[in-house]
Design an enzyme around this catalytic site. Sequence first.
Site, PDB file in Angstrom:
ATOM      1  CG  ASP A   1      -0.161  -0.210   2.742  1.00 23.80           C
ATOM      2  OD1 ASP A   1       0.505   0.337   2.620  1.00 23.80           O
ATOM      3  OD2 ASP A   1      -1.098  -1.395   3.030  1.00 23.80           O
TER       4      ASP A   1
ATOM      5  CG  ASP B   1       1.450   5.110   4.323  1.00 22.21           C
ATOM      6  OD1 ASP B   1      -0.110   4.712   4.325  1.00 22.21           O
ATOM      7  OD2 ASP B   1       1.775   4.005   4.423  1.00 22.21           O
TER       8      ASP B   1
ATOM      9  CG  ASP C   1       9.109   2.309  12.487  1.00 26.11           C
ATOM     10  OD1 ASP C   1       9.380   3.027  11.507  1.00 26.11           O
ATOM     11  OD2 ASP C   1       8.764   1.811  12.395  1.00 26.11           O
TER      12      ASP C   1
HETATM   13  P1  ATP Z   1       4.412  -2.470   5.358  1.00 25.50           P
HETATM   14  O1  ATP Z   1       3.341  -1.253   5.508  1.00 25.50           O
HETATM   15  O2  ATP Z   1       5.207  -3.488   4.665  1.00 25.50           O
HETATM   16  O3  ATP Z   1       3.449  -3.233   6.929  1.00 25.50           O
HETATM   17  P2  ATP Z   1       5.614  -0.085   6.231  1.00 25.50           P
HETATM   18  O4  ATP Z   1       6.250   0.708   6.711  1.00 25.50           O
HETATM   19  O5  ATP Z   1       4.823   0.973   5.512  1.00 25.50           O
HETATM   20  O6  ATP Z   1       5.842  -1.279   6.526  1.00 25.50           O
HETATM   21  P3  ATP Z   1       2.855   1.461   8.122  1.00 25.50           P
HETATM   22  O7  ATP Z   1       2.649   0.249   9.457  1.00 25.50           O
HETATM   23  O8  ATP Z   1       2.149   0.653   6.742  1.00 25.50           O
HETATM   24  O9  ATP Z   1       4.204   0.051   7.698  1.00 25.50           O
HETATM   25  O10 ATP Z   1       3.772   2.797   8.472  1.00 25.50           O
HETATM   26  C1  ATP Z   1       3.087   3.834   7.820  1.00 25.50           C
HETATM   27  C2  ATP Z   1       4.707   4.615   8.131  1.00 25.50           C
HETATM   28  O11 ATP Z   1       4.370   4.725   9.548  1.00 25.50           O
HETATM   29  C3  ATP Z   1       5.896   3.438   8.049  1.00 25.50           C
HETATM   30  O12 ATP Z   1       7.199   3.882   7.648  1.00 25.50           O
HETATM   31  C4  ATP Z   1       6.810   4.444   9.552  1.00 25.50           C
HETATM   32  O13 ATP Z   1       7.204   5.424   8.754  1.00 25.50           O
HETATM   33  C5  ATP Z   1       5.975   5.016  10.211  1.00 25.50           C
HETATM   34  N1  ATP Z   1       5.452   4.276  11.554  1.00 25.50           N
HETATM   35  C6  ATP Z   1       4.266   3.760  11.121  1.00 25.50           C
HETATM   36  N2  ATP Z   1       4.148   2.849  12.829  1.00 25.50           N
HETATM   37  C7  ATP Z   1       5.125   3.577  13.984  1.00 25.50           C
HETATM   38  C8  ATP Z   1       5.481   3.769  14.869  1.00 25.50           C
HETATM   39  N3  ATP Z   1       4.681   2.683  15.759  1.00 25.50           N
HETATM   40  N4  ATP Z   1       6.341   4.427  15.511  1.00 25.50           N
HETATM   41  C9  ATP Z   1       7.162   5.358  14.371  1.00 25.50           C
HETATM   42  N5  ATP Z   1       6.527   5.421  13.260  1.00 25.50           N
HETATM   43  C10 ATP Z   1       5.577   4.617  12.934  1.00 25.50           C
HETATM   44 MG    MG Z   2       2.658   0.542   4.845  1.00 23.00          MG
END
Ligand code: ATP
Ligand code: MG
Length: 399
Positions: A63, A65, A137
Amino acid sequence: MTSNFLNVIKKKVGAYFNPSRIDHDLISPFAIEIIETFINNKFDAFIVGGAIRDILIGQKPKDFDIATNATPEQVCSIFKKSRIIGRRFQIVHVIRHFEIIEVSTFRSPPQNKIKMKNGVFKDNEFGSIKEDAARRDFTCNALYYDPVRKKLIDFYGGIKDIQKKQLNLIGDPKIRFDEDPIRILRAIRFSAKLGMPLNRSLTDHINQSLSLLDKVPYSRLFDEIMKLFLTGHGVKSMTLFKKFLLAHKYFPALLNTDSYEFINQGLVNTDYRILNNKSINPGFLLAVFLWPDVKLVWNKKAKNIHPSTALNEAIDNILIKQSRIFPIQKRFAITMSEIWRLQPRFENLSAKRVYRLSKHPRFRAAYDFLLLRNLNDKALKNTASWWINFVEADQNKKN
Ligand code: ATP
Ligand code: MG
């Protein structure tokens, strides 16, 4: 002229520009259109987080963001089909057909002094892009890409870390885990997913911070644990889950060494299905995790009572035992019980019973479960072969 301009920017914000490696074919056209619209409305907007990270390592993002300097209200006024969601921090879902893109306004890092009831620091102030990056993170998750102006911003050396396969938290791990302990599980997940080993320091910090997970609300914990096993890298996640004693903490049933092969094969199959875009049911995998314990209790009880009563009692026992440690959501527990309860019915091959079982709504899941059991249980060989023939013949009839 341009390179001079970029050098000035690089010095100013510590950012790194190298857009050539971003494959636009892997970006959702809708995400690009949204960013174009923001730019036409004089706002900045970037694809951020996992999508850019995944593209850089050659994986298709699941997805997208977007982060912007427009406020949620401004986002909603620009995009007709959008809605604000979230109470603690508002984000906007921009929708087209079946695609939802999550748009968030740049945030400033949490104010350390204000900790909320659920243990998470208050985190709802808008900020600059640089501040937004500081609150993410991992370095590899703090990459911002504007596909229209082809601008990639990397404040924390995320690109270098991706190249070197290093998972690094932004800031002091102790503070970052304390701010939001779910990052411990995210570290494990990204290590498994991206093939980035956890270095010594991160490993030590995870070990020292594990008890913080007790403060995380149950539903968030459950979702994150499920993501460990249901996003295509379950086998690798399981090794880390055990290494950090999370299996002891949440699923002691997984520690039974006799069941290693059965559970591992369940994870291999799940990973395979996810990587091949086939549907998966969390209840199925959870049924695999707890089956060795159910079977143990079932066998014991069946010495004294009718096997189907013994199975029902064993299922109740194990689900109650698990609920004291780490409860399983009801809808999954129902699926698991159904899959388990159907197992002895595969042994009865009378025409009427076979027909009824094959029409059961959970038949396919229960059949797949039987095949998995068959890999480790010689006694099931004939039953499994009979059903494999039956299912194939049935399939041929339909084709
Ligand atoms: P995936 O979608 O593959 O699980 P992702 O990195 O995109 O990985 P998401 O949960 O979709 O994870 O979150 C999008 C973004 O938001 C992350 O890449 C990170 O930059 C930020 N993020 C999400 N959760 C946290 C957290 N608990 N603490 C800090 N930053 C976060
Ligand atoms: Mg994501």
